[in-house]
Write a protein that holds these residues in place. Structure first.
Motif, PDB file in Angstrom:
ATOM      1  N   ILE A  15       0.828  -1.213   0.000  1.00  0.00           N
ATOM      2  CA  ILE A  15       0.000   0.000   0.000  1.00  0.00           C
ATOM      3  C   ILE A  15       0.862   1.262   0.000  1.00  0.00           C
ATOM      4  O   ILE A  15       0.466   2.283  -0.560  1.00  0.00           O
ATOM      5  CB  ILE A  15      -1.057   0.004   1.131  1.00  0.00           C
ATOM      6  CG1 ILE A  15      -0.436  -0.011   2.514  1.00  0.00           C
ATOM      7  CG2 ILE A  15      -2.045  -1.137   0.948  1.00  0.00           C
ATOM      8  CD1 ILE A  15      -1.439   0.089   3.662  1.00  0.00           C
ATOM      9  N   THR A  16       2.053   1.190   0.590  1.00  0.00           N
ATOM     10  CA  THR A  16       2.973   2.335   0.525  1.00  0.00           C
ATOM     11  C   THR A  16       3.461   2.532  -0.906  1.00  0.00           C
ATOM     12  O   THR A  16       3.510   3.668  -1.403  1.00  0.00           O
ATOM     13  CB  THR A  16       4.156   2.129   1.489  1.00  0.00           C
ATOM     14  OG1 THR A  16       3.643   2.011   2.819  1.00  0.00           O
ATOM     15  CG2 THR A  16       5.134   3.289   1.417  1.00  0.00           C
ATOM     16  N   PHE A  17       3.792   1.444  -1.597  1.00  0.00           N
ATOM     17  CA  PHE A  17       4.182   1.534  -3.002  1.00  0.00           C
ATOM     18  C   PHE A  17       3.047   2.144  -3.818  1.00  0.00           C
ATOM     19  O   PHE A  17       3.266   3.017  -4.669  1.00  0.00           O
ATOM     20  CB  PHE A  17       4.564   0.154  -3.550  1.00  0.00           C
ATOM     21  CG  PHE A  17       4.776   0.158  -5.035  1.00  0.00           C
ATOM     22  CD1 PHE A  17       5.938   0.667  -5.586  1.00  0.00           C
ATOM     23  CD2 PHE A  17       3.793  -0.322  -5.887  1.00  0.00           C
ATOM     24  CE1 PHE A  17       6.125   0.704  -6.963  1.00  0.00           C
ATOM     25  CE2 PHE A  17       3.969  -0.297  -7.265  1.00  0.00           C
ATOM     26  CZ  PHE A  17       5.142   0.210  -7.799  1.00  0.00           C
ATOM     27  N   PHE A  18       1.828   1.697  -3.572  1.00  0.00           N
ATOM     28  CA  PHE A  18       0.655   2.201  -4.292  1.00  0.00           C
ATOM     29  C   PHE A  18       0.514   3.708  -4.103  1.00  0.00           C
ATOM     30  O   PHE A  18       0.277   4.451  -5.062  1.00  0.00           O
ATOM     31  CB  PHE A  18      -0.594   1.465  -3.782  1.00  0.00           C
ATOM     32  CG  PHE A  18      -1.831   1.687  -4.597  1.00  0.00           C
ATOM     33  CD1 PHE A  18      -2.074   0.943  -5.737  1.00  0.00           C
ATOM     34  CD2 PHE A  18      -2.770   2.627  -4.208  1.00  0.00           C
ATOM     35  CE1 PHE A  18      -3.223   1.138  -6.490  1.00  0.00           C
ATOM     36  CE2 PHE A  18      -3.922   2.830  -4.942  1.00  0.00           C
ATOM     37  CZ  PHE A  18      -4.152   2.085  -6.090  1.00  0.00           C
ATOM     38  N   LEU A  19       0.698   4.178  -2.858  1.00  0.00           N
ATOM     39  CA  LEU A  19       0.623   5.614  -2.577  1.00  0.00           C
ATOM     40  C   LEU A  19       1.703   6.381  -3.320  1.00  0.00           C
ATOM     41  O   LEU A  19       1.421   7.373  -4.003  1.00  0.00           O
ATOM     42  CB  LEU A  19       0.753   5.869  -1.071  1.00  0.00           C
ATOM     43  CG  LEU A  19       1.050   7.317  -0.656  1.00  0.00           C
ATOM     44  CD1 LEU A  19      -0.087   8.249  -1.042  1.00  0.00           C
ATOM     45  CD2 LEU A  19       1.342   7.397   0.831  1.00  0.00           C
ATOM     46  N   VAL A  20       2.941   5.950  -3.209  1.00  0.00           N
ATOM     47  CA  VAL A  20       4.056   6.671  -3.833  1.00  0.00           C
ATOM     48  C   VAL A  20       3.912   6.655  -5.352  1.00  0.00           C
ATOM     49  O   VAL A  20       4.110   7.675  -6.017  1.00  0.00           O
ATOM     50  CB  VAL A  20       5.411   6.092  -3.377  1.00  0.00           C
ATOM     51  CG1 VAL A  20       6.562   6.695  -4.163  1.00  0.00           C
ATOM     52  CG2 VAL A  20       5.610   6.337  -1.879  1.00  0.00           C
ATOM     53  N   MET A  21       3.541   5.508  -5.920  1.00  0.00           N
ATOM     54  CA  MET A  21       3.345   5.416  -7.366  1.00  0.00           C
ATOM     55  C   MET A  21       2.251   6.382  -7.818  1.00  0.00           C
ATOM     56  O   MET A  21       2.408   7.103  -8.812  1.00  0.00           O
ATOM     57  CB  MET A  21       2.963   3.984  -7.751  1.00  0.00           C
ATOM     58  CG  MET A  21       2.685   3.797  -9.219  1.00  0.00           C
ATOM     59  SD  MET A  21       1.999   2.183  -9.606  1.00  0.00           S
ATOM     60  CE  MET A  21       0.395   2.270  -8.838  1.00  0.00           C
ATOM     61  N   THR A  22       1.153   6.434  -7.085  1.00  0.00           N
ATOM     62  CA  THR A  22       0.050   7.333  -7.444  1.00  0.00           C
ATOM     63  C   THR A  22       0.486   8.784  -7.316  1.00  0.00           C
ATOM     64  O   THR A  22       0.164   9.614  -8.173  1.00  0.00           O
ATOM     65  CB  THR A  22      -1.176   7.054  -6.557  1.00  0.00           C
ATOM     66  OG1 THR A  22      -1.532   5.676  -6.678  1.00  0.00           O
ATOM     67  CG2 THR A  22      -2.346   7.917  -6.960  1.00  0.00           C
ATOM     68  N   TYR A  23       1.222   9.099  -6.265  1.00  0.00           N
ATOM     69  CA  TYR A  23       1.707  10.467  -6.061  1.00  0.00           C
ATOM     70  C   TYR A  23       2.551  10.907  -7.254  1.00  0.00           C
ATOM     71  O   TYR A  23       2.326  11.971  -7.830  1.00  0.00           O
ATOM     72  CB  TYR A  23       2.517  10.542  -4.762  1.00  0.00           C
ATOM     73  CG  TYR A  23       2.794  11.947  -4.307  1.00  0.00           C
ATOM     74  CD1 TYR A  23       3.771  12.724  -4.917  1.00  0.00           C
ATOM     75  CD2 TYR A  23       2.084  12.523  -3.271  1.00  0.00           C
ATOM     76  CE1 TYR A  23       4.030  14.015  -4.513  1.00  0.00           C
ATOM     77  CE2 TYR A  23       2.336  13.812  -2.849  1.00  0.00           C
ATOM     78  CZ  TYR A  23       3.306  14.538  -3.477  1.00  0.00           C
ATOM     79  OH  TYR A  23       3.557  15.831  -3.077  1.00  0.00           O
ATOM     80  N   PHE A  24       3.517  10.082  -7.646  1.00  0.00           N
ATOM     81  CA  PHE A  24       4.395  10.447  -8.760  1.00  0.00           C
ATOM     82  C   PHE A  24       3.635  10.505 -10.088  1.00  0.00           C
ATOM     83  O   PHE A  24       3.898  11.373 -10.917  1.00  0.00           O
ATOM     84  CB  PHE A  24       5.586   9.495  -8.859  1.00  0.00           C
ATOM     85  CG  PHE A  24       6.709   9.866  -7.933  1.00  0.00           C
ATOM     86  CD1 PHE A  24       7.669  10.788  -8.312  1.00  0.00           C
ATOM     87  CD2 PHE A  24       6.803   9.303  -6.674  1.00  0.00           C
ATOM     88  CE1 PHE A  24       8.700  11.152  -7.460  1.00  0.00           C
ATOM     89  CE2 PHE A  24       7.830   9.657  -5.808  1.00  0.00           C
ATOM     90  CZ  PHE A  24       8.776  10.579  -6.201  1.00  0.00           C
TER      91      PHE A  24
END
Length: 182
Positions: free
Chosen positions: A138-147
């Motif tokens: 879920i942290t990867f999902f957040l960072v990917m979405t942010y970028f």
């Protein structure tokens, strides 16, 4: 990109650090406040929407000041991709942690002890490795979405970037809250 020395000399930089602290304080206070055990009906939906909408609102409020990271993983990703200086990354993360601690303290002071607070623990059927894996995803999902949403080269997106991030947070919570918490 500014150097660490340039950042440290700038009043705008110190305003950004303060914004990250305040944003993290508000996210923990409001988001974790939705976890307090007032009732169990629709708790997963309540917590998911509260975190997602709070995150979106905080980004909308502070993006122009600090970039609206609010999360050390987002800041670390910005540092690794050389979008922020070492000083900015380090002080943002310290400010975010301090803000989160203050937010948790305020929430504790505002919450009756009979309500059990907002602490969570890993579901009894999950082991720590599985819990770590879910958090990592879920942290990867957040960072990917942010970028993806803040990529200035993209011309195919319209709408609210902060809301996109908030929806990603809500989706991650809808996925993870019931399998991680007990």
């Amino acid at each position: 990109m500014l150097t660490s020395i340039d950042d440290l000399r700038s009043l705008r930089f110190w305003k950004a650090v303060a914004a990250e602290c305040l944003g993290s304080l508000l996210l923990v206070l409001v988001g974790c406040g939705s976890c307090v055990d007032w009732d169990t009906e629709n708790k997963v939906v309540r917590v998911s929407l509260c975190f997602g909408l709070a995150y979106a609102t905080i980004i909308w409020t502070f993006y122009h000041v600090s970039g609206g990271h609010i999360n050390p993983s987002v800041t670390f990703a910005h540092f690794v991709t050389r979008r922020v200086s070492l000083a900015r990354a380090g002080l943002y993360i310290v400010a975010q942690l301090i803000g989160a601690l203050i937010g948790a303290g305020i929430l504790k002071g505002l919450t009756p002890s009979s309500r059990g607070g907002a602490a969570t623990k890993l579901h009894q059927e999950m082991n720590s490795g599985q819990g770590f894996g879910v958090e990592l995803f879920i942290t990867f999902f957040l960072v990917m979405t942010y970028f993806a949403t803040y990529d200035k080269k993209r011309k195919d997106l319209s709408g609210s970037f902060p809301l996109t991030i908030g929806l990603a947070i809500a989706a991650c919570h809808l996925f993870a809250v019931s399998i991680l918490t007990h």
